[in-house]
Structure formats: structure tokens, C-alpha cells
Design a protein around this motif. Structure first.
Motif, PDB file in Angstrom:
ATOM      1  N   PRO A  17       0.810  -1.237   0.000  1.00 22.62           N
ATOM      2  CA  PRO A  17       0.000   0.000   0.000  1.00 22.62           C
ATOM      3  C   PRO A  17       0.833   1.274   0.000  1.00 22.62           C
ATOM      4  N   GLU A  18       1.951   1.317   0.707  1.00 24.50           N
ATOM      5  CA  GLU A  18       2.742   2.553   0.777  1.00 24.50           C
ATOM      6  C   GLU A  18       3.808   2.576  -0.297  1.00 24.50           C
ATOM      7  N   GLY A  19       3.697   1.685  -1.242  1.00 20.56           N
ATOM      8  CA  GLY A  19       4.750   1.550  -2.249  1.00 20.56           C
ATOM      9  C   GLY A  19       4.649   2.562  -3.364  1.00 20.56           C
ATOM     10  N   ILE A  20       5.286   2.208  -4.485  1.00 21.53           N
ATOM     11  CA  ILE A  20       5.330   3.133  -5.622  1.00 21.53           C
ATOM     12  C   ILE A  20       4.077   2.903  -6.463  1.00 21.53           C
ATOM     13  N   THR A  21       3.520   4.042  -6.918  1.00 24.19           N
ATOM     14  CA  THR A  21       2.356   3.879  -7.794  1.00 24.19           C
ATOM     15  C   THR A  21       2.856   3.865  -9.232  1.00 24.19           C
ATOM     16  N   TRP A  22       2.057   3.193 -10.091  1.00 26.99           N
ATOM     17  CA  TRP A  22       2.452   3.130 -11.514  1.00 26.99           C
ATOM     18  C   TRP A  22       2.414   4.524 -12.113  1.00 26.99           C
ATOM     19  N   ARG A  23       1.431   5.283 -11.688  1.00 21.04           N
ATOM     20  CA  ARG A  23       1.315   6.650 -12.221  1.00 21.04           C
ATOM     21  C   ARG A  23       2.590   7.454 -11.973  1.00 21.04           C
ATOM     22  N   SER A  24       3.209   7.219 -10.815  1.00 14.11           N
ATOM     23  CA  SER A  24       4.375   8.037 -10.455  1.00 14.11           C
ATOM     24  C   SER A  24       5.561   7.799 -11.381  1.00 14.11           C
ATOM     25  N   ILE A  25       5.609   6.626 -12.008  1.00 11.59           N
ATOM     26  CA  ILE A  25       6.757   6.405 -12.894  1.00 11.59           C
ATOM     27  C   ILE A  25       6.426   6.751 -14.340  1.00 11.59           C
ATOM     28  N   ILE A  26       5.121   7.007 -14.629  1.00 10.38           N
ATOM     29  CA  ILE A  26       4.758   7.432 -15.995  1.00 10.38           C
ATOM     30  C   ILE A  26       5.373   8.808 -16.221  1.00 10.38           C
ATOM     31  N   HIS A  27       5.972   8.973 -17.427  1.00  5.58           N
ATOM     32  CA  HIS A  27       6.591  10.278 -17.749  1.00  5.58           C
ATOM     33  C   HIS A  27       5.542  11.373 -17.560  1.00  5.58           C
ATOM     34  N   PRO A  28       5.863  12.459 -16.854  1.00  4.78           N
ATOM     35  CA  PRO A  28       4.875  13.497 -16.550  1.00  4.78           C
ATOM     36  C   PRO A  28       4.122  13.975 -17.782  1.00  4.78           C
ATOM     37  N   LEU A  29       4.812  13.943 -18.940  1.00  5.55           N
ATOM     38  CA  LEU A  29       4.150  14.442 -20.144  1.00  5.55           C
ATOM     39  C   LEU A  29       3.113  13.457 -20.674  1.00  5.55           C
ATOM     40  N   ASP A  30       3.192  12.174 -20.234  1.00  6.25           N
ATOM     41  CA  ASP A  30       2.299  11.138 -20.786  1.00  6.25           C
ATOM     42  C   ASP A  30       1.170  10.753 -19.838  1.00  6.25           C
ATOM     43  N   ARG A  31       1.174  11.278 -18.617  1.00  7.42           N
ATOM     44  CA  ARG A  31       0.227  10.813 -17.600  1.00  7.42           C
ATOM     45  C   ARG A  31      -1.227  11.051 -18.026  1.00  7.42           C
ATOM     46  N   GLN A  80      -9.742   5.548 -19.851  1.00  4.21           N
ATOM     47  CA  GLN A  80     -11.131   5.842 -19.509  1.00  4.21           C
ATOM     48  C   GLN A  80     -12.038   5.765 -20.727  1.00  4.21           C
ATOM     49  N   GLU A  81     -11.442   6.179 -21.848  1.00  4.13           N
ATOM     50  CA  GLU A  81     -12.221   6.148 -23.088  1.00  4.13           C
ATOM     51  C   GLU A  81     -12.557   4.697 -23.457  1.00  4.13           C
ATOM     52  N   ALA A  82     -11.526   3.850 -23.364  1.00  4.92           N
ATOM     53  CA  ALA A  82     -11.711   2.426 -23.724  1.00  4.92           C
ATOM     54  C   ALA A  82     -12.695   1.757 -22.779  1.00  4.92           C
ATOM     55  N   ILE A  83     -12.554   2.048 -21.507  1.00  7.04           N
ATOM     56  CA  ILE A  83     -13.454   1.455 -20.504  1.00  7.04           C
ATOM     57  C   ILE A  83     -14.889   1.877 -20.789  1.00  7.04           C
ATOM     58  N   GLY A  84     -14.989   3.189 -21.113  1.00 12.00           N
ATOM     59  CA  GLY A  84     -16.318   3.705 -21.415  1.00 12.00           C
ATOM     60  C   GLY A  84     -16.959   2.961 -22.604  1.00 12.00           C
ATOM     61  N   LYS A  85     -16.117   2.647 -23.556  1.00  9.67           N
ATOM     62  CA  LYS A  85     -16.637   1.973 -24.759  1.00  9.67           C
ATOM     63  C   LYS A  85     -16.651   0.453 -24.572  1.00  9.67           C
ATOM     64  N   LYS A  86     -16.139   0.058 -23.399  1.00 15.37           N
ATOM     65  CA  LYS A  86     -16.030  -1.365 -23.091  1.00 15.37           C
ATOM     66  C   LYS A  86     -15.221  -2.094 -24.151  1.00 15.37           C
ATOM     67  N   GLU A  87     -14.145  -1.392 -24.504  1.00 14.78           N
ATOM     68  CA  GLU A  87     -13.264  -1.961 -25.519  1.00 14.78           C
ATOM     69  C   GLU A  87     -11.926  -2.283 -24.889  1.00 14.78           C
ATOM     70  N   LYS A  88     -11.117  -3.032 -25.640  1.00 15.39           N
ATOM     71  CA  LYS A  88      -9.738  -3.296 -25.216  1.00 15.39           C
ATOM     72  C   LYS A  88      -8.946  -2.003 -25.379  1.00 15.39           C
ATOM     73  N   PHE A  89      -7.974  -1.846 -24.578  1.00 14.90           N
ATOM     74  CA  PHE A  89      -7.145  -0.630 -24.789  1.00 14.90           C
ATOM     75  C   PHE A  89      -5.754  -1.058 -25.213  1.00 14.90           C
ATOM     76  N   HIS A  90      -5.120  -0.161 -26.031  1.00 11.30           N
ATOM     77  CA  HIS A  90      -3.748  -0.424 -26.492  1.00 11.30           C
ATOM     78  C   HIS A  90      -3.086   0.915 -26.770  1.00 11.30           C
ATOM     79  N   PHE A  91      -2.039   1.142 -26.139  1.00 11.59           N
ATOM     80  CA  PHE A  91      -1.352   2.443 -26.371  1.00 11.59           C
ATOM     81  C   PHE A  91       0.101   2.370 -25.889  1.00 11.59           C
ATOM     82  N   LYS A  92       0.869   3.441 -26.305  1.00  6.71           N
ATOM     83  CA  LYS A  92       2.295   3.500 -25.960  1.00  6.71           C
ATOM     84  C   LYS A  92       2.528   4.741 -25.105  1.00  6.71           C
ATOM     85  N   TYR A  93       3.424   4.588 -24.192  1.00  3.19           N
ATOM     86  CA  TYR A  93       3.795   5.768 -23.376  1.00  3.19           C
ATOM     87  C   TYR A  93       5.148   5.527 -22.727  1.00  3.19           C
TER      88      TYR A  93
END
Ligand code: ADP
Length: 857
Positions: A65-79, A87-100
């Protein structure tokens, strides 16, 4: 799964506990398998071990619980991109695929390709499950080493990489910029420790900072003096960063160099200029300032040697000021050149106030004698700058011997110009200071002189003060004496005032020259002020109660006193007599300031004097009376007595009867003389009685005419031959109420005198007249009369007129009858003319006081 959710602790081991084959598969996949919450942090519930090799963090670090979050290691420009895509994919109930991009634990960028799907669990909670792959190599093309090398060669900063794990940290890589800055090639430096760049300049504190950072494997940043291959110093802004491997061990140091010589030089130059300015402000000695300027110039440009020529306007010479460590041969040369008139470097600049340039000293003919030394010293060219003061007056010159061929360098020109200005400022300030110093010295000398004068004055002053003190002391004594005198004077004044106020029976007045009364005191003051008591008495003229004569007398004598005279006089004031003494009151210069008037009431004394005078007069009269009585008596008695004696003797002898006629004659004479003596004695007796007040009038009614007629009858015997007495009157009788005896005596005496002092044959008249209120009786004769001179004294006792010496008499008759007349309230007057006759007139008032006593004489 539910159970594990509630614990919020998920490990890959727990997740795949029941399926060893799946676990093995997941752990050996070339990517990361995960399940996370659909929250912003993307809180991991499971993540496979591959994450450690991609991100540098273990699955435990992500899942606790007190560990590192995935968000924290995402490049600030890509967060945002990651969140929105999910959120878009979830909303559409689709698979998501992307690069960052993510940043690993060493801040290295990794490109991630993620594929996944949202998994609905109970109550709409969504979990994300997917697969991530590190595609960095694919994205960057895969030939990173070459690209990195090319890139490093392109940067302008020098980069040096040394091995941190080997002793001495040998250089394993330098870029092109390093070679350009230091002058060394990569081959020359590989395997060496970087410290060769400091050459012999090893005392810099920055070296210690670098060593400390290297040993502690921490970054550092310093500005340090380094030296190029050619020995030239350059300022190196050095950043050292330790490089850690994935295990966290420092494997390399990366040094980034930045040549900041120009900036540093500028900084130092600014500081040097500030130093010079501060020295000028702080009034450092001129030598120090000029030496500092020399130092700055010589250090900045390594241009050669700088001298300053300073004009001594008074001595009309030029002084050379050189550096602290003179360049001996050149200095000697310089001095030698200076000694040669007209050939000195800088002289032209001084004379023309313009920059003097010798581009090639080998061509300067005037310096030919010194050329060898100059050349030996490496001097190739020369430049002199005139030094001018704020009023453009020449102060000297700044001479620079360049060790290079003269060339136009704006930077150098500017610095020389600035330094020349600073030198001018310093010299000018020095001169002003010198002048001030001189002025100060003069001022000090003046001050000393002044001090001397002040001391002398002080001495004089002390003397004067002493004298003053003495005189003050004397003055004090005088004041004390004056005070004592004043007190005495006050006491005296008080006494005088008391005396004046109580001045008995009189007054004291002080009158000034305007006749104003300045002072007026005394017991008689009120008396003198009289009716004008209420009004203010300003002058003598205001005094009431004096007669005009006495007031003018008072004023006159006061005036005389004001002129210096002492006077005494008497004046009358109402019914009082005053003896006045006037005296002048003198000032110290002898001038009369006031007149003192002392008035003394002498009324009583006067009265006494009058009484005494009267007494004396009476006594004198008595004395006279006595002597006259004696002489009269001796004469008056002797004659009748001798007559009586001779008649008696004759009678003795006349015995014969025929001689009886003669005897009768003598007897008659005896009788007559005895009568005379009796009359005489009666007169004396009457006088004595009158004197003693024993004679009183005894009033009776009687007939005056009867008395007159009776007297005429009685007196017939003593009439002279041919004399007649005529009585003139009106009416049959004249009743009067007087003393008949006194009246008889009066009339008898008057008739007797009329007979005595008339010749034979003359007529004597008695005139009796009764008026309204009075009765007049006149006895008139035609006799010898009374001489004019004797008239005033006719009623005096024993007085006899000089024409009556031959007529017997005592001079008492008239005196007695006058007293009798007055005793009865009447008056006795007379008129007389010598040799023509006299008229004695009696006048009585009809009403008189009755006296009961009878007259006895
Ligand atoms: P007596 O006659 O005794 O001398 P009286 O007192 O009577 O004294 O008079 C004073 C003087 O006045 C006289 O001595 C005389 O000189 C003068 N006398 C008085 N009566 C007459 C008179 N009828 N005629 C002239 N002389 C007079």
C-alpha cells in the motif's frame, strides 16, 4: 480473490498460488503481466517480476500500500494521455492499447506498449488487466551507442567519463568539445586521472570539493582553474555526476566542462575595478592604487609592463611609478630614457594630451640607445595614455610596453582606457589629498599659533581675572561698606523722619528750586496745612493761613536759601508766630539742591516775651517814677518847705502889731505851700492807689454845672492877676451819673493847669456840652501851649514839657486824671499849639456802670 482484495496485499505468488504452471508462464513472459485498480494511481494488485528489469522497482514495491504507484513512474508528459485513453476504452467497453514513456529508478526513459481490458467485478468495480512490453529499443532504433557518441560530440560542453570502479578513476571517454577546450586529444587523456588539468595549481579549495564528491559518489559542481595543453589557464565550470547501474552501484563519473574563462575574467576584472575604486574611495596611498592597476592590466592581458609617469607640477619633473616587483632591466632602461630630455616614453602623450603609439620600437630612433635592453625584455611595441584630471589638465601618463606586436584590440583598448581613468582619478584624488594635507598642516600650524595666542591670552585673562577678583573683592568690601552706610543712612533717615514727624511745635520743609515742597513733616503740619489739608500741597504758594506779605517773605527767604544763604526770620500764621530758619542743602559738588525750612512755633514764647516786656516796662517806669519822684520830691518839697521856713522865721521876728499884715502874708504863704505839699502828697497817694488798683469809681447823680461853678469859685484864689474863668453851658443843670469826687479832681487839675500855664489877664473857658449819648467838657486856655515834640508824651508820669520848666509841677496830674477818666469809661483828649493855647476835652458816655464802693483818696 475476494479475500485477498480485502487484505489489500497482493503478491504474484498469492495470485497464482494455485496454478504453478500459470505462474511459471507469467514469470517467463518477455513483458509485464498486471492487474490494477482503475484509479488515477493505477494501484497495482498484481504485477509480474519483469517489472523489476523494466522499471528498476520490484513487484512488492508496487503492490504494498505505501509503495510506488504506476502513475508516479509514468513520464509526466504522458500521464494525462494514459488516463484519458484508459477511460475512453473502458467507457466503450473496448480493449485498450497504447504506448507511453515511464522513468525507471535511474530516471532512464523506457517506452512501454500496453494492451489490456477492464474487468467488471462486483458492484461495478472495474479492474484493469493487461500486458506491458518495453519497446524502447524498437522506438529508438536500437543503435544507441553510436547515436550517443555522435550526440556527445555535437555538444559544446566538454564531457569526460571516468571509470568509478577503478583506482584513480581513469578517463574512459572524452568528447570533441573536451579536446577543443583543453587542447588534449582523446588518446592523450584516456586512462589518465583528470587532475592533470589543474597542472601545478593544486592549492585550489575546489579540488578538495571534487575529491570529496568522488569518494562519496555524490554529484558536485565547481568553478576551477584548469590549464590547457599549451599551459594557458582557463576557468572550468565542472559538473560531476556519478552513474549508477541497475543495482545502484556507481560505475562511472560523468564530468561536464564549461569554459567560463571569459565570464570569470570579466567578473575578476569587475572585481579588480571595484577594488581599485574602493582603494580610491578609501584613500589608499597612490602607489598602492597604481600598483593594483598595473597588476590588473598585466594579469589580464599579459601585455608586458605598465609604468605610470606622474607629473610633479611644482618641481616640474616626472616621477616614475612602477610595479612592486619591478622588471629590473626595463625599469633601469625606463629611468635612463626618462633622464634623457625629449625622449621619454609618455612625454609625447603628456605634451599632446593624446595617445602615443610606438608600433615597432626597433624603429623608434630616440630609444636606439636602449633598444637592446628593450628587446631583451621582449618589448616589441609601446603605447602611452595621457592621464587627465577632471578639468582636462595633464596629470601624467600611463605607459605600457607590450611584449607583442601592437595590434588594435577593442577589448584591450577599453580596459586600458578604463584603467587610465581610474589612475587619473587616483592621482587627482592624491593631489587633492596632498593639497588638503598641506592645508591641514597650515591649518594645524595656524591652530598651534592660535593655541599659543590663546594660551597667552588666557594668561593675560587670568591676570585680568585675578585683578578683577581683587577689585571685585574690593568692590564687595565697598558694597558691604556701602550697605552698612546705607543702613546707617536709612537708620539716620528713619531717625530724621521720626524727628521731623515729631518735630515739636513746628515743621520741617524741603523745597526745591521750583519752589516745590519735596518734604514736609512735623507736629504743626496739620496746623500749617490748615484748611487746605485735603488738597495736595505742592509748593509754598499752596500754603494757606499766611498773609500775602509773610508768604512772599517766606518765598523770598526760601529763594535766598536756594542761593546759599542762611537766614532767620519770623512770620505769622493765623494767630501763631513762627521763627523760621532757612538753610541751603548742598550736594557733594557744592551745588544747592534743596532749601531746608525749619519752622518753630514761638507764639507762647512771644506771649511770654510780651508779658516780660510789659513787666520790664512797668518796672522801668516804676524805677523812673521812683527816681523822678525822688528828684521831684526833693525839688517840690524843698521849695515850699524853705518858703514855710523863711515865712515862719519872719513871723517870729514880726511881733509888732503894725506888722500883722506882713505876718498874715507869710502865714498865707505857709498855708499855701503846705497846701501845695498836701496836693503833692495827694497826687502821689492817688498814683499809688491807681497802681495798686485800689481806686474805684463810685457813681452818683450830680449836677455837673453845679460842680463846675463850685470849682470856679474855689479856684479864684489861685488865679493869676487879671485871669478870668468863663463857664459856657446850656440849660439850668446837667445831671450826670459819674463819680463826683473823681470828676472834681479831674476838672480841678485841668483848671489848675490852665491857670498855671497861662499868663496874667488871659481867659480860661469851661465848656460843658451834652450830646445824644455823651457829655463833653472842655477846658480851654490861651497859655504857653505844648511844643509839638512833647505832645506824644504828655500823659506820661512825671513828664513835663520843656517850655514848662519854670512852672512848678510834678508831671503827675494829667496821668492821674486820664486814669480817672478812663476808670469812669470816659476819654481825655487835647489839642494844643505852642504859645497859642491848649484845649483839654473830656468825653463820657451817658450810661456807665455803677460801682457801689465809695471813692477814697
Ligand atoms: P504839672 O502841671 O504839675 O507839671 P501836669 O501833669 O498837670 O503836671 O501837666 C503836665 C505838663 O503838661 C505840664 O508840666 C505842662 O508842661 C503841660 N501842661 C499841662 N497843662 C497845660 C496847659 N494848660 N498849658 C500848657 N501846658 C500844659
Amino acid at each position: 480473490m475476494e479475500k485477498q482484495d480485502s487484505k489489500k496485499v497482493n503478491t504474484p505468488y498469492l495470485l497464482f498460488e494455485g496454478d504453478q504452471r500459470l505462474r511459471t508462464l507469467v514469470e517467463n513472459l518477455p513483458g509485464i503481466v498486471y492487474r490494477c485498480k482503475n484509479d488515477k494511481d493505477r494501484t497495482m494488485q498484481f504485477i509480474s517480476n519483469e517489472c523489476k528489469w523494466v522499471t528498476g522497482y520490484s513487484p512488492e514495491q508496487f503492490c504494498y500500500p505505501e509503495g510506488i504507484t504506476w502513475r508516479s513512474i509514468i513520464h509526466p508528459l504522458d500521464r494525462d494521455h494514459v488516463w484519458n485513453t484508459l477511460q475512453e476504452a473502458i467507457g466503450k467497453k473496448e480493449k485498450f492499447h497504447f504506448k507511453y514513456r515511464v522513468l525507471d529508478s535511474g530516471d532512464k526513459v523506457h517506452w512501454i506498449s500496453e494492451t489490456g481490458i477492464a474487468v467488471e467485478k462486483k458492484e461495478g468495480t472495474a479492474y484493469l488487466e493487461g500486458y506491458m512490453q518495453d519497446i524502447t529499443a524498437q522506438i529508438t532504433g536500437g543503435n544507441m551507442d553510436m547515436i550517443r557518441d555522435r550526440a556527445l560530440d555535437e555538444v559544446s560542453n566538454g564531457i569526460v567519463i571516468s571509470n568509478a570502479q577503478l583506482k584513480e578513476f581513469p578517463i574512459i571517454y572524452v568528447n570533441k568539445a573536451f579536446e577543443r577546450i583543453t587542447g588534449y586529444t582523446q588518446d592523450e587523456v584516456i586512462g589518465k586521472n583528470c587532475n592533470f588539468l589543474q597542472s601545478d595549481d593544486r592549492q585550489q579549495k575546489e579540488i578538495k570539493i571534487i575529491l570529496k564528491a568522488l569518494l562519496s559518489k555524490t554529484p558536485c559542481r565547481v568553478e576551477i582553474r584548469n590549464y590547457r595543453k599549451d599551459g594557458a589557464m582557463f576557468w572550468n565550470e565542472l559538473s560531476i555526476t556519478p552513474v549508477r547501474d541497475t543495482k545502484g552501484e556507481t560505475t562511472h563519473f560523468i564530468g561536464v566542462q564549461n569554459d567560463i574563462t571569459q565570464r570569470k575574467n570579466l567578473e575578476l576584472l569587475r572585481k579588480a575595478k571595484n577594488d581599485v575604486l574602493e582603494m580610491i574611495i578609501k584613500k589608499a596611498p597612490l602607489n598602492y592604487i597604481l600598483h593594483r592597476i598595473q597588476g590588473v592590466l598585466e594579469e589580464q592581458f599579459r601585455i608586458g609592463k605598465v609604468f605610470f609617469l606622474v607629473q610633479d607640477t611644482k618641481e616640474k619633473k616626472t616621477d616614475r611609478i612602477s610595479g612592486e616587483k619591478p622588471w629590473s632591466p626595463l625599469v633601469k632602461t625606463m629611468d635612463a630614457i626618462l633622464a634623457e630630455p625629449g625622449s621619454s616614453p609618455g612625454l609625447q602623450a603628456i605634451q599632446s594630451k593624446k595617445k602615443e603609439i610606438v608600433t615597432d620600437i626597433s624603429k623608434e630612433l630616440s630609444w636606439s640607445g636602449h633598444r637592446d635592453i628593450l628587446e631583451e625584455a621582449g618589448v616589441l611595441s609601446h603605447c602611452s595614455y595621457p592621464l587627465l584630471d577632471s578639468e582636462n589638465q595633464i596629470l601624467g601618463a600611463m605607459c605600457i610596453f607590450f611584449t607583442d606586436v601592437f595590434h588594435q584590440d577593442p577589448e584591450r583598448e577599453s580596459l586600458l582606457g578604463e584603467m587610465g581613468n581610474l589612475a587619473s582619478m587616483a592621482i587627482e584624488q592624491h593631489r587633492i589629498r596632498e593639497k588638503l594635507k598641506k592645508n591641514h598642516e597650515q591649518l594645524e600650524a595656524y591652530s598651534k599659533n592660535l593655541e599659543k595666542q590663546v594660551k597667552r591670552r588666557n594668561k593675560d585673562l587670568k591676570k585680568t581675572l585675578k585683578e578683577l577678583n581683587m577689585s571685585n573683592f574690593e568692590l564687595l568690601t565697598q558694597i558691604a561698606e556701602t550697605k552698612a552706610s546705607k543702613k546707617r543712612a536709612e537708620i539716620q533717615e528713619a531717625i530724621l523722619l521720626a524727628i521731623a514727624q515729631n518735630f515739636p511745635k513746628g515743621a520741617i520743609l524741603l523745597v526745591d528750586k521750583d519752589m516745590h515742597i519735596n518734604f514736609m513733616k512735623g507736629t504743626e503740619l496739620k496746623l500749617l496745612q490748615g484748611q487746605v489739608n485735603s488738597k495736595k500741597i505742592a509748593s509754598i504758594d499752596d500754603l494757606d493761613g499766611f498773609s500775602t506779605k509773610d508768604k512772599s517773605l517766606l518765598q523770598h527767604h526760601t529763594d535766598q536759601a536756594l542761593k546759599g544763604k542762611h537766614l532767620s526770620f519770623e512770620i505769622e500764621h493765623q494767630k501763631n508766630s513762627y521763627a523760621v530758619n532757612t538753610s541751603p542743602l548742598l550736594r557733594e559738588n557744592g551745588e544747592v539742591s534743596l532749601a531746608l525750612l525749619v519752622m518753630f512755633n514761638i507764639s507762647e514764647r512771644k506771649q511770654n516775651e510780651k508779658i516780660i516786656f510789659e513787666t520790664l516796662k512797668k518796672e522801668k517806669e516804676l524805677s523812673d517814677l521812683k527816681s523822678q519822684f525822688i528828684s521831684t520830691a526833693s525839688h517840690e518839697f524843698r521849695t515850699p518847705l524853705s518858703v514855710i521856713l523863711s515865712s515862719a522865721s519872719l513871723i517870729e521876728r514880726l511881733n509888732d502889731t503894725d506888722k500883722s499884715e506882713r505876718r498874715l502874708f507869710h502865714l498865707e504863704r505857709i498855708k499855701s505851700n503846705v497846701q501845695h505839699l498836701v496836693n503833692l502828697l495827694n497826687d502821689f497817694l492817688s498814683l499809688t492807689k491807681l497802681e495798686e488798683g485800689e481806686t474805684k469809681a463810685v457813681y452818683e447823680h450830680f449836677d455837673l454845672l453845679q460842680l463846675a461853678k463850685s470849682l470856679i469859685g474855689e479856684i479864684q484864689e489861685i488865679k493869676k492877676k487879671g485871669q478870668t474863668i468863663e463857664l459856657e453851658y446850656s440849660g439850668a443843670e446837667m445831671d450826670i451819673h459819674l463819680d463826683p469826687k473823681l470828676m472834681r479832681h479831674i476838672l480841678l487839675n485841668l483848671l489848675n493847669n490852665a491857670i498855671k500855664y497861662s499868663d496874667e489877664g488871659q481867659t480860661i473857658f469851661i465848656k460843658v456840652e451834652e450830646g445824644f449819648q455823651t457829655i463833653q467838657i472842655q477846658v480851654i486856655d490861651e497859655g504857653i501851649g505844648i511844643p509839638e515834640d512833647d505832645k506824644p508824651y504828655i500823659f506820661r508820669r512825671f513828664f513835663r514839657a520843656k517850655n514848662s520848666i519854670n512852672v512848678p509841677g510834678t508831671g503827675l496830674g494829667l496821668n492821674i486824671i486820664k486814669s480817672y477818666t478812663e476808670l469812669m469809661g470816659g476819654k481825655l483828649r487835647y489839642e494844643s499849639k505852642e504859645n497859642q493855647g491848649s484845649s483839654f476835652e473830656l468825653e463820657f458816655p451817658k450810661s456807665t456802670i455803677r460801682n457801689e464802693k465809695s471813692t477814697d483818696y
